[in-house]
Design an enzyme around this catalytic site. Sequence first.
Site, short mmCIF file in Angstrom:
data_model
loop_
_atom_site.label_atom_id
_atom_site.label_comp_id
_atom_site.label_asym_id
_atom_site.label_seq_id
_atom_site.Cartn_x
_atom_site.Cartn_y
_atom_site.Cartn_z
N TYR A 1 -14.55 -8.08 -6.92
CA TYR A 1 -13.33 -7.70 -6.21
C TYR A 1 -13.30 -8.36 -4.83
CZ TYR A 1 -9.80 -4.91 -3.82
OH TYR A 1 -8.69 -4.51 -3.10
N ALA A 2 -14.41 -8.30 -4.11
CA ALA A 2 -14.49 -8.93 -2.80
C ALA A 2 -14.31 -10.44 -2.92
CB ALA A 2 -15.83 -8.61 -2.13
N ASN B 1 1.33 -7.98 -3.98
CA ASN B 1 0.59 -6.77 -3.65
C ASN B 1 -0.11 -6.14 -4.86
OD1 ASN B 1 0.08 -4.08 -2.13
ND2 ASN B 1 1.38 -3.48 -3.85
#
Length: 256
Positions: free
Chosen positions: A151-152, A89
Amino acid sequence: MTTRPVALVTGASSGIGREFARQLAQRGHDLVLVARNEGRLREVADELKQSCAAESEVLVADLSDRPALQTVADRLGDAGRPVDVLVNNAGFALRRRFLRSELRDEEAAFDVLVRAVLVLSHAAGRAMSERHHGIIINVSSVAGFLPSGSYAAAKAWVTTFTEGLAAELDDTGVTVTALCPGFTHSEFQARAGLSTPGPDFMWLDPKDLVADCLRDVGRGKVVSVPGLQYKAIVGLLDIAPRPLMRRAAQIARRRR
């Protein structure tokens, strides 16, 4: 004496990671809590001890640091202290567009968002497959379905990687799930100095998001998209022509 299952959660000091730790503790897991801030990790450990009688091991690590990352990988591979659930995470916020960012920041983000997921999934996948039991959850993002910067791109890799790993571990007793949330109420935006775009109905609650994900894990789903609004968006993105998506991303960047 019954041994409690153990879950290792990265980025466990706040937000989605902290909620995963809480809900897994409520389900009877002990925890290995991983993040950079020892003080906050110990706060989480104390909370879980008091509320759920869960024992927590605090493992302080910056996952952009390769020796620290290897320490976490070694913990996952420790046959004498098996880990039953891995939640990848840990996050990393990038405030600027790719060419305006410092390369060292982009590399650190890559190490946390991509390399750490690769290394920890490798360690956990090997150990779990040998025991024929385990769960790996990789936190990706709806952003990964969009052509929208590094980031994507990192999150697109996480989703695709997870799907491939799930296929590789099929019939081993190990399940692998990519969680793809949209905007989520947490400390991430504020700590990163980012704005909170979009209307209120687009924002997810971490408690519901994690509960939905764990439900999907129990059903054997490989990709979990929480929230009806994001299920609809991802469904549309799956059929939208890529040139149209690129054009929409260009327009969105010009309005920033």
